[in-house]
Design an enzyme around this catalytic site. Structure first.
Site, PDB file in Angstrom:
ATOM      1  N   ARG A  78      -7.241  -8.727   4.665  1.00 28.59           N
ATOM      2  CA  ARG A  78      -6.030  -8.088   5.187  1.00 28.59           C
ATOM      3  C   ARG A  78      -6.433  -7.076   6.255  1.00 28.59           C
ATOM      4  NH1 ARG A  78      -2.899  -3.233   2.890  1.00 28.59           N
ATOM      5  NH2 ARG A  78      -1.323  -3.161   4.513  1.00 28.59           N
ATOM      6  N   HIS A 122       0.159  -0.499  11.037  1.00 32.02           N
ATOM      7  CA  HIS A 122      -0.542   0.401  10.121  1.00 32.02           C
ATOM      8  C   HIS A 122      -0.717   1.736  10.856  1.00 32.02           C
ATOM      9  CE1 HIS A 122      -3.136   0.297   6.291  1.00 32.02           C
ATOM     10  NE2 HIS A 122      -3.141   1.550   6.698  1.00 32.02           N
ATOM     11  N   GLU A 167       3.166   0.789   4.143  1.00 31.82           N
ATOM     12  CA  GLU A 167       3.563   2.102   3.616  1.00 31.82           C
ATOM     13  C   GLU A 167       4.503   2.870   4.542  1.00 31.82           C
ATOM     14  OE1 GLU A 167       0.150   4.351   2.449  1.00 31.82           O
ATOM     15  OE2 GLU A 167      -0.513   2.850   1.011  1.00 31.82           O
ATOM     16  N   ASN A 294       0.545  -1.220  -2.865  1.00 28.53           N
ATOM     17  CA  ASN A 294      -0.686  -0.431  -2.772  1.00 28.53           C
ATOM     18  C   ASN A 294      -0.676   0.567  -3.912  1.00 28.53           C
ATOM     19  OD1 ASN A 294      -1.137  -1.752  -0.383  1.00 28.53           O
ATOM     20  ND2 ASN A 294      -0.867   0.038   0.930  1.00 28.53           N
ATOM     21  N   TYR A 296      -2.920   3.569  -5.943  1.00 27.39           N
ATOM     22  CA  TYR A 296      -4.087   4.441  -6.071  1.00 27.39           C
ATOM     23  C   TYR A 296      -4.010   5.362  -7.274  1.00 27.39           C
ATOM     24  CZ  TYR A 296      -5.373   2.858  -1.457  1.00 27.39           C
ATOM     25  OH  TYR A 296      -5.739   2.064  -0.399  1.00 27.39           O
ATOM     26  N   GLU A 357      -3.578  -3.107  -1.814  1.00 30.57           N
ATOM     27  CA  GLU A 357      -4.650  -2.102  -1.719  1.00 30.57           C
ATOM     28  C   GLU A 357      -4.860  -1.496  -3.090  1.00 30.57           C
ATOM     29  OE1 GLU A 357      -4.111   1.050   1.193  1.00 30.57           O
ATOM     30  OE2 GLU A 357      -3.373  -0.388   2.667  1.00 30.57           O
TER      31      GLU A 357
HETATM   32  C1  GCO Z   1      -2.835   3.672   2.837  1.00 30.14           C
HETATM   33  C2  GCO Z   1      -3.508   3.165   3.846  1.00 30.14           C
HETATM   34  C3  GCO Z   1      -4.951   3.327   3.990  1.00 30.14           C
HETATM   35  C4  GCO Z   1      -5.630   4.499   3.381  1.00 30.14           C
HETATM   36  C5  GCO Z   1      -5.811   4.359   1.914  1.00 30.14           C
HETATM   37  C6  GCO Z   1      -6.509   5.530   1.277  1.00 30.14           C
HETATM   38  O1  GCO Z   1      -2.347   2.632   2.563  1.00 30.14           O
HETATM   39  O2  GCO Z   1      -2.639   4.820   2.573  1.00 30.14           O
HETATM   40  O3  GCO Z   1      -3.205   1.843   3.867  1.00 30.14           O
HETATM   41  O4  GCO Z   1      -4.954   3.408   5.356  1.00 30.14           O
HETATM   42  O5  GCO Z   1      -6.861   4.621   3.963  1.00 30.14           O
HETATM   43  O6  GCO Z   1      -4.586   4.242   1.284  1.00 30.14           O
HETATM   44  O7  GCO Z   1      -5.815   6.711   1.509  1.00 30.14           O
END
Ligand code: GCO
Length: 456
Positions: A78, A122, A167, A294, A296, A357
């Protein structure tokens, strides 16, 4: 699925990057400036005073990078297209050299048996469009639709999977309300208007891509989604968590899947998005071919009268496991996937979810023998993949998983201080070394299932 830890046949194993974070070549071959090129030059914006001018020099080293993707064994990649390479001033004239770069990249991926997953935006808006008002202006959405058509006409014979945006929440709010990303504004009206136009532009781009590409094209969008938990059991904190969830998650999900903004935000939307037109929400809520999630971390939220817009703010509970940026909370991936499925995706038969992600910034570096033993990253990936496996076992239509990121790269306002890669990059020389996490991913992909952590 073969056994308790196996993944379905055909599961997509990928890694992800974005143009500004890796390409460099910021002014080469006629590329126009993006808002990030300009933002990074403003004193105090980037923690280590760096920029993406060179980044990972992927613009020159892309063949080596494709070899590394192949070597690890990913079957998908991607990446994003830099709009100012394709249209240096964001409109009109199409720049052949810019398109040719992505042409070669797509061909190089396909020759190696790696499926390209293209993201059109992006965060690197052409500066010329920012000078005309940027995302807070409706015309930017129209320009994006035109740009999408240009790229889709060129790559649509070979690229099946297209994400319009990455995002939109971050582009709108981190860029226009918190001022931490380009264009660095702190203006609520600009942020809400930007959000609406980003979503609207998604709808316009869907139309453009579908009319330029083969019928089997898959068009979707990539959202950052966090489970939101109240900091305490109090009613005040619980209501704050609801508002925060509306502002972070439902602000994108509700328009996309239900053609409506969340009711908690109605007063803000009505007063700030002054140009919301009849038909906008219908255009935004086009049927999707996939949803990219995505993930985290989670958000823990308390009632906070000082944050006037939604009276809610995030706290960081002590005693938890943290990376350099966020709490490490693997269960949250299972939770958000289930929630997205139950509240939105289940109503759309055949709509797959991609984990577009997932990754972690933890300190790592070259050991004496030249290896990078990033054991915390392996643990993070494994714990999150366990959650994916569980979600699959309960029947969720998850089609693939993309590690963020392929390479240590330019992490926006943090500069090069954060290392997310499964490939280590020596930023002084550009040299790449596959980390232990990359080698671990090779085993996972080969087994199409979870490899043990030991041995790394
Ligand atoms: C995000 C972005 C990435 C970042 C990653 C870590 O999706 O925020 O796609 O560009 O680098 O998430 O912060």
């Amino acid at each position: 699925m073969s056994d308790a830890l196996g993944f379905p046949d055909g599961f997509v194993w990928g890694s992800a990057t974005s143009a500004y974070q890796i390409e460099g070549g910021w002014n080469e071959d006629g590329k126009g400036s993006s808002i990030w090129d300009i933002f990074c030059r403003e004193p105090g914006r980037i923690a280590d005073h760096s920029s993406g001018d060179v980044a990972c020099d992927h613009y020159h080293r892309w063949q080596e990078d494709l070899e590394l993707i192949s070597q690890i064994g990913f079957n998908a990649y991607r990446f994003s297209i830099a709009w100012p390479r394709v249209q240096p001033s964001g409109k009109g004239r199409v720049h052949e050299a810019g398109l040719a770069f992505y042409d070669r990249l797509v061909d190089g991926l396909l020759q190696r048996g790696i499926q390209p997953y293209v993201t059109l935006y992006h965060w690197d808006l052409p500066q010329a469009l920012q000078d005309d008002g940027g995302w807070p202006q409706r015309q930017t959405a129209e320009r994006f639709g035109e740009y999408a058509a240009v790229v889709a006409q060129r790559l649509g014979d070979r690229v099946t999977w297209w994400a319009t945006h990455n995002e939109p929440f971050v582009a709108a709010f981190v860029g226009h309300l918190f001022g931490e990303h380009a264009p660095g504004l702190q203006d609520p009206a600009a942020a809400f208007r930007a959000m609406h136009h980003l979503l609207l532009s998604h709808g316009l781009a869907c139309d453009a891509i579908r009319s330029a590409c083969r019928p089997e094209v898959k068009v979707g969008i990539v959202l950052n989604l966090n489970p939101v938990h109240p900091a305490s059991d109090s009613d005040q904190d619980r209501q704050a968590a609801r508002r925060f969830d509306a502002a972070l998650n439902r602000i994108a999900l509700d328009p996309l899947f239900r053609a409506a903004y969340p009711e908690e935000l109605a007063p803000l939307i009505e007063s700030l998005v002054v140009d919301l037109e009849d038909g906008d929400l219908k255009r935004i809520a086009q049927p999707l071919d996939f949803l990219g999630v995505n993930y985290y971390s989670r958000s823990v939220v308390r009632h906070d009268p000082d944050f006037a817009l939604i009276q809610a703010s995030q706290v960081h509970p002590p005693g938890r496991d943290y990376s350099q940026m966020w709490e490490i909370y693997p269960e949250g991936l299972g939770e958000i996937l289930t929630r997205v499925w139950v509240d939105y995706v289940r109503a759309c038969p055949g709509l797959p979810i991609l984990i577009s992600e997932n990754g972690v910034p933890v300190p790592d570096g070259l050991d004496f023998d030249g290896r990078v033993r990033d054991v915390r990253r392996i643990r993070y990936l494994r714990d999150h993949l366990v959650q994916v496996r569980k979600a699959l076992a309960s029947g969720l239509p998850i089609r693939g998983y993309f590690v963020w990121s392929l390479l240590d790269n330019f992490e926006w306002a943090h500069g090069y201080q954060m290392r997310f890669g499964v490939i280590y990059v020596d930023h002084a020389t550009g040299r790449r070394v596959i980390k232990d996490s990359g080698r671990w991913m090779t085993q996972v992909i080969r087994a199409n299932g979870l490899a043990p952590e030991s041995g790394f």
